[in-house]
Design an enzyme around this catalytic site. Structure first.
Site, mmCIF file in Angstrom:
data_model
loop_
_atom_site.group_PDB
_atom_site.id
_atom_site.type_symbol
_atom_site.label_atom_id
_atom_site.label_comp_id
_atom_site.label_asym_id
_atom_site.label_seq_id
_atom_site.Cartn_x
_atom_site.Cartn_y
_atom_site.Cartn_z
ATOM 1 N N ALA A 68 0.873 -1.170 0.000
ATOM 2 C CA ALA A 68 0.000 0.000 0.000
ATOM 3 C C ALA A 68 0.911 1.221 0.000
ATOM 4 C CB ALA A 68 -0.887 -0.022 1.233
ATOM 5 N N GLY A 111 0.665 -4.814 1.073
ATOM 6 C CA GLY A 111 -0.561 -4.846 0.278
ATOM 7 C C GLY A 111 -0.367 -5.517 -1.082
ATOM 8 N N GLU A 134 4.942 -5.009 7.184
ATOM 9 C CA GLU A 134 4.255 -3.908 7.868
ATOM 10 C C GLU A 134 4.770 -3.653 9.272
ATOM 11 O OE1 GLU A 134 2.720 -6.298 6.116
ATOM 12 O OE2 GLU A 134 1.152 -5.415 4.870
HETATM 13 C C1 HXC Z 1 5.077 4.409 -1.283
HETATM 14 C C2 HXC Z 1 6.963 3.429 -2.168
HETATM 15 C C3 HXC Z 1 6.602 2.179 -1.626
HETATM 16 C C4 HXC Z 1 5.388 2.112 -0.862
HETATM 17 C C5 HXC Z 1 8.452 1.954 -2.684
HETATM 18 N N1 HXC Z 1 8.103 3.226 -2.819
HETATM 19 N N2 HXC Z 1 7.557 1.295 -1.950
HETATM 20 N N3 HXC Z 1 6.199 4.516 -1.996
HETATM 21 N N4 HXC Z 1 4.667 3.242 -0.728
HETATM 22 N N5 HXC Z 1 4.965 0.981 -0.334
HETATM 23 C C6 HXC Z 1 8.828 4.281 -3.528
HETATM 24 C C7 HXC Z 1 10.057 4.718 -2.786
HETATM 25 O O1 HXC Z 1 9.722 5.643 -1.795
HETATM 26 C C8 HXC Z 1 10.856 5.335 -3.899
HETATM 27 O O2 HXC Z 1 10.370 6.616 -4.186
HETATM 28 C C9 HXC Z 1 10.546 4.456 -5.089
HETATM 29 O O3 HXC Z 1 9.318 3.786 -4.765
HETATM 30 C C10 HXC Z 1 11.596 3.402 -5.339
HETATM 31 O O4 HXC Z 1 11.804 2.676 -4.143
HETATM 32 P P1 HXC Z 1 13.259 2.449 -3.508
HETATM 33 O O5 HXC Z 1 13.068 2.174 -2.073
HETATM 34 O O6 HXC Z 1 14.175 3.552 -3.868
HETATM 35 O O7 HXC Z 1 13.717 1.125 -4.276
HETATM 36 P P2 HXC Z 1 14.710 -0.009 -3.749
HETATM 37 O O8 HXC Z 1 15.881 0.617 -3.037
HETATM 38 O O9 HXC Z 1 14.966 -0.895 -4.923
HETATM 39 O O10 HXC Z 1 13.890 -0.823 -2.656
HETATM 40 C C11 HXC Z 1 12.737 -1.563 -3.007
HETATM 41 C C12 HXC Z 1 11.928 -1.976 -1.730
HETATM 42 C C13 HXC Z 1 11.636 -0.698 -0.920
HETATM 43 C C14 HXC Z 1 12.748 -2.953 -0.897
HETATM 44 C C15 HXC Z 1 10.656 -2.658 -2.225
HETATM 45 O O11 HXC Z 1 11.077 0.287 -1.788
HETATM 46 C C16 HXC Z 1 10.676 -0.919 0.205
HETATM 47 O O12 HXC Z 1 11.056 -1.449 1.233
HETATM 48 N N6 HXC Z 1 9.419 -0.471 0.041
HETATM 49 C C17 HXC Z 1 8.430 -0.528 1.066
HETATM 50 C C18 HXC Z 1 7.932 -1.939 1.229
HETATM 51 C C19 HXC Z 1 6.885 -2.023 2.312
HETATM 52 O O13 HXC Z 1 7.170 -1.712 3.498
HETATM 53 N N7 HXC Z 1 5.650 -2.388 1.958
HETATM 54 C C20 HXC Z 1 4.564 -2.460 2.868
HETATM 55 C C21 HXC Z 1 3.823 -1.178 2.767
HETATM 56 S S1 HXC Z 1 2.661 -1.040 4.085
HETATM 57 P P3 HXC Z 1 11.340 7.913 -4.253
HETATM 58 O O14 HXC Z 1 10.385 9.051 -4.461
HETATM 59 O O15 HXC Z 1 12.101 7.944 -2.974
HETATM 60 O O16 HXC Z 1 12.209 7.622 -5.450
HETATM 61 C C22 HXC Z 1 1.364 -1.810 3.542
HETATM 62 C C23 HXC Z 1 0.219 -1.548 4.448
HETATM 63 C C24 HXC Z 1 -0.419 -2.803 4.764
HETATM 64 O O17 HXC Z 1 1.285 -2.451 2.535
HETATM 65 C C25 HXC Z 1 -1.776 -2.567 5.162
HETATM 66 C C26 HXC Z 1 -2.655 -3.297 4.242
HETATM 67 C C27 HXC Z 1 -2.424 -2.983 2.838
#
Ligand code: HXC
Length: 260
Positions: A68, A111, A134
């Site tokens: 998400a 998500g 999360e």
């Molecule tokens: C918003 C996100 C995002 C997310 C990545 N981006 N994931 N933006 N929400 N979930 C954005 C980053 O901020 C970044 O933007 C761009 O995408 C590229 O990501 P990077 O981190 O620079 O890439 P990389 O170094 O290759 O790392 C990839 C990754 C990392 C390991 C997947 O992006 C990451 O850890 N993302 C979050 C994963 C996560 O925690 N997901 C759960 C979300 S919570 P900029 O502008 O900086 O370039 C969730 C809520 C659950 O899902 C509740 C129910 C749905």
């Protein structure tokens, strides 16, 4: 075979298969409200279209969806979440009757993993990574992850993933039965379209009944499930496609299903 660009997704048809591609590359397909609204609307339209018998949902090579949208959620209050009933509408995807195939390459996190699990089967590229990270953000899965993951893989793996954030690679996801098949990354879309095409070549109403029956196994107990299955089985005999399918077998020919 037209392509429509809806902003955050691309929507195409390939014969009787609907293809929805998440297309927010700058955010690794993070699922904001707009993206999920477009996705649910596109899948709902395919569900209602008698010319479409299955749907493939996919992302990019690097990310199916990285979760998400954290930036959209970060400043929300409890009341914002509660009043909007955040994620409720996304659950509409699971109420669709058409079979949904998730084709996952790269990250399926939070998500993103939950979206894949809302589909009926998951085909993973060998590059796929599944996780519920999360807990590191100070939240927990909120799109069905604590429930669907536990149903799919059991308590031990679900607790491990949800409490520690540990990710599964494609082979482990196959071993714990989160996914149906693992294929080389460069063949993912082809394989997913082939599976969906196979499903779409069957009678649509019968495939919908079969999906409903298996979903019932997932959602209720055995006694109720077997009763539902029998009723659904009987109802298949109200379709023209049952007559055609059985007649074709007897006459040693390929059935010509009319999807009614
Ligand atoms: C918003 C996100 C995002 C997310 C990545 N981006 N994931 N933006 N929400 N979930 C954005 C980053 O901020 C970044 O933007 C761009 O995408 C590229 O990501 P990077 O981190 O620079 O890439 P990389 O170094 O290759 O790392 C990839 C990754 C990392 C390991 C997947 O992006 C990451 O850890 N993302 C979050 C994963 C996560 O925690 N997901 C759960 C979300 S919570 P900029 O502008 O900086 O370039 C969730 C809520 C659950 O899902 C509740 C129910 C749905």
């Amino acid at each position: 075979q037209e392509t429509r660009d809806q902003g955050n997704i691309r929507v195409e048809t390939r014969d009787r298969v609907g293809l929805i591609t998440l297309d927010r590359p700058k955010a690794l397909n993070a699922l904001n409200k707009a993206t999920m609204d477009e996705l649910v609307a596109a899948a709902t339209a395919f569900d209602a279209d008698p010319g479409i018998g299955a749907v493939v949902i996919t992302g990019s090579a690097k990310a199916f969806a990285a979760g998400a949208d954290i930036k959209e959620m970060a400043s929300q209050s409890y009341m914002d979440m509660y009043a909007a009933d955040w994620f409720r509408h996304w659950e509409d995807l699971t109420r669709l009757r058409i079979p949904l195939v998730a084709a996952v390459s790269g990250y399926a996190l939070g998500g993103g993993c939950e979206l894949a699990m809302m589909c009926d089967l998951i085909i993973a590229a060998d590059t796929a990574r599944f996780g519920q990270p999360e807990i590191a953000l100070g939240v927990l899965p909120g799109m069905g992850g604590t429930q669907r993951l536990t149903h799919a893989v059991g308590k031990a793996t679900a607790m491990d993933m949800i409490l520690t954030g540990r990710q599964l690679d494609a082979e482990e996801a196959l071993r714990v039965r989160l996914v149906s098949r693992v294929v080389p990354a460069d063949r993912l879309l082809e394989e997913a379209l082939e599976v969906a095409g196979k499903i779409a070549s069957a009678s649509k109403p019968i495939a919908m009944l079969a999906k409903e029956a298996v979903t019932t196994a997932f959602e209720t107990g055995l006694t109720h499930g077997v009763q539902i299955e029998r009723r659904l089985f009987h109802s298949a005999f109200a379709t023209e496609d049952q007559k055609e399918g059985m007649a074709a077998f007897v006459e040693k020919r390929t059935p010509d299903f009319r999807h009614r």
